[in-house]
Scaffold this motif. Structure first.
Motif, PDB file in Angstrom:
ATOM      1  N   GLY A 182      18.705   6.232  -1.816  1.00 35.16           N
ATOM      2  CA  GLY A 182      17.740   6.221  -0.724  1.00 35.16           C
ATOM      3  C   GLY A 182      16.508   7.045  -1.014  1.00 35.16           C
ATOM      4  O   GLY A 182      15.810   6.815  -1.991  1.00 35.16           O
ATOM      5  N   GLU A 183      16.246   8.040  -0.195  1.00 30.48           N
ATOM      6  CA  GLU A 183      15.054   8.857  -0.345  1.00 30.48           C
ATOM      7  C   GLU A 183      15.191   9.945  -1.406  1.00 30.48           C
ATOM      8  O   GLU A 183      14.214  10.604  -1.744  1.00 30.48           O
ATOM      9  CB  GLU A 183      14.686   9.479   0.998  1.00 30.48           C
ATOM     10  N   GLU A 184      16.396  10.134  -1.968  1.00 31.11           N
ATOM     11  CA  GLU A 184      16.577  11.134  -3.017  1.00 31.11           C
ATOM     12  C   GLU A 184      15.859  10.738  -4.301  1.00 31.11           C
ATOM     13  O   GLU A 184      15.344  11.592  -5.011  1.00 31.11           O
ATOM     14  CB  GLU A 184      18.060  11.327  -3.328  1.00 31.11           C
ATOM     15  N   GLN A 185      15.869   9.454  -4.634  1.00 31.99           N
ATOM     16  CA  GLN A 185      15.247   8.958  -5.861  1.00 31.99           C
ATOM     17  C   GLN A 185      14.424   7.710  -5.537  1.00 31.99           C
ATOM     18  O   GLN A 185      14.793   6.595  -5.900  1.00 31.99           O
ATOM     19  CB  GLN A 185      16.297   8.629  -6.913  1.00 31.99           C
ATOM     20  N   PRO A 186      13.290   7.869  -4.860  1.00 33.85           N
ATOM     21  CA  PRO A 186      12.497   6.700  -4.496  1.00 33.85           C
ATOM     22  C   PRO A 186      11.872   6.026  -5.713  1.00 33.85           C
ATOM     23  O   PRO A 186      11.555   6.679  -6.706  1.00 33.85           O
ATOM     24  CB  PRO A 186      11.422   7.271  -3.576  1.00 33.85           C
ATOM     25  N   GLU A 187      11.727   4.733  -5.655  1.00 32.29           N
ATOM     26  CA  GLU A 187      11.062   3.963  -6.710  1.00 32.29           C
ATOM     27  C   GLU A 187       9.557   4.204  -6.642  1.00 32.29           C
ATOM     28  O   GLU A 187       8.891   4.293  -7.659  1.00 32.29           O
ATOM     29  CB  GLU A 187      11.379   2.474  -6.527  1.00 32.29           C
ATOM     30  N   VAL A 188       9.026   4.325  -5.439  1.00 30.39           N
ATOM     31  CA  VAL A 188       7.601   4.542  -5.206  1.00 30.39           C
ATOM     32  C   VAL A 188       7.443   5.856  -4.456  1.00 30.39           C
ATOM     33  O   VAL A 188       7.978   6.019  -3.361  1.00 30.39           O
ATOM     34  CB  VAL A 188       7.002   3.383  -4.365  1.00 30.39           C
ATOM     35  N   GLU A 189       6.735   6.820  -5.037  1.00 26.87           N
ATOM     36  CA  GLU A 189       6.472   8.095  -4.365  1.00 26.87           C
ATOM     37  C   GLU A 189       5.309   7.908  -3.398  1.00 26.87           C
ATOM     38  O   GLU A 189       4.228   7.481  -3.796  1.00 26.87           O
ATOM     39  CB  GLU A 189       6.118   9.180  -5.384  1.00 26.87           C
ATOM     40  N   CYS A 190       5.536   8.195  -2.132  1.00 28.28           N
ATOM     41  CA  CYS A 190       4.469   8.093  -1.142  1.00 28.28           C
ATOM     42  C   CYS A 190       4.846   8.904   0.088  1.00 28.28           C
ATOM     43  O   CYS A 190       6.012   9.051   0.410  1.00 28.28           O
ATOM     44  CB  CYS A 190       4.201   6.641  -0.764  1.00 28.28           C
ATOM     45  N   SER A 191       3.839   9.451   0.759  1.00 26.06           N
ATOM     46  CA  SER A 191       4.105  10.203   1.977  1.00 26.06           C
ATOM     47  C   SER A 191       3.956   9.315   3.208  1.00 26.06           C
ATOM     48  O   SER A 191       4.610   9.526   4.217  1.00 26.06           O
ATOM     49  CB  SER A 191       3.175  11.408   2.075  1.00 26.06           C
ATOM     50  N   ASN A 192       3.103   8.304   3.126  1.00 31.81           N
ATOM     51  CA  ASN A 192       2.900   7.357   4.227  1.00 31.81           C
ATOM     52  C   ASN A 192       2.988   5.948   3.630  1.00 31.81           C
ATOM     53  O   ASN A 192       1.973   5.320   3.347  1.00 31.81           O
ATOM     54  CB  ASN A 192       1.547   7.605   4.896  1.00 31.81           C
ATOM     55  N   CYS A 193       4.195   5.470   3.419  1.00 28.39           N
ATOM     56  CA  CYS A 193       4.437   4.211   2.703  1.00 28.39           C
ATOM     57  C   CYS A 193       4.001   2.993   3.514  1.00 28.39           C
ATOM     58  O   CYS A 193       4.170   2.959   4.730  1.00 28.39           O
ATOM     59  CB  CYS A 193       5.918   4.050   2.389  1.00 28.39           C
ATOM     60  N   SER A 194       3.491   1.999   2.778  1.00 31.23           N
ATOM     61  CA  SER A 194       3.273   0.688   3.390  1.00 31.23           C
ATOM     62  C   SER A 194       4.632   0.005   3.500  1.00 31.23           C
ATOM     63  O   SER A 194       5.623   0.472   2.938  1.00 31.23           O
ATOM     64  CB  SER A 194       2.331  -0.156   2.532  1.00 31.23           C
ATOM     65  N   GLU A 195       4.708  -1.089   4.214  1.00 30.86           N
ATOM     66  CA  GLU A 195       5.980  -1.821   4.352  1.00 30.86           C
ATOM     67  C   GLU A 195       6.459  -2.310   2.992  1.00 30.86           C
ATOM     68  O   GLU A 195       7.659  -2.266   2.692  1.00 30.86           O
ATOM     69  CB  GLU A 195       5.818  -2.991   5.319  1.00 30.86           C
ATOM     70  N   GLN A 196       5.549  -2.746   2.135  1.00 33.67           N
ATOM     71  CA  GLN A 196       5.926  -3.223   0.799  1.00 33.67           C
ATOM     72  C   GLN A 196       6.514  -2.077  -0.036  1.00 33.67           C
ATOM     73  O   GLN A 196       7.534  -2.246  -0.702  1.00 33.67           O
ATOM     74  CB  GLN A 196       4.724  -3.829   0.091  1.00 33.67           C
ATOM     75  N   GLN A 197       5.900  -0.891   0.008  1.00 29.82           N
ATOM     76  CA  GLN A 197       6.432   0.259  -0.716  1.00 29.82           C
ATOM     77  C   GLN A 197       7.788   0.676  -0.152  1.00 29.82           C
ATOM     78  O   GLN A 197       8.699   1.022  -0.893  1.00 29.82           O
ATOM     79  CB  GLN A 197       5.453   1.427  -0.634  1.00 29.82           C
TER      80      GLN A 197
END
Length: 47
Positions: A17-32
């Motif tokens: 889950g959020e421990e190892q995200p594929e895309v680093e972002c603080s305010n993710c888009s729905e696609q991210q």
């Protein structure tokens, strides 16, 4: 199992889950967010 796979063929898994995200972002888009909500399967044996 409910789809016909024998329970003994299923091995342990770990969700990151959020421990190892594929895309680093603080305010993710729905696609991210979709990329970070992924499942990765490792095939250990083909029959």
């Amino acid at each position: 199992v409910e789809n016909g796979i024998a329970a003994e063929r299923i091995v342990t898994f770990k969700g990151y889950g959020e421990e190892q995200p594929e895309v680093e972002c603080s305010n993710c888009s729905e696609q991210q967010h979709q990329l970070n909500r992924r499942s990765i399967f490792k095939v250990v044996k083909m029959e």
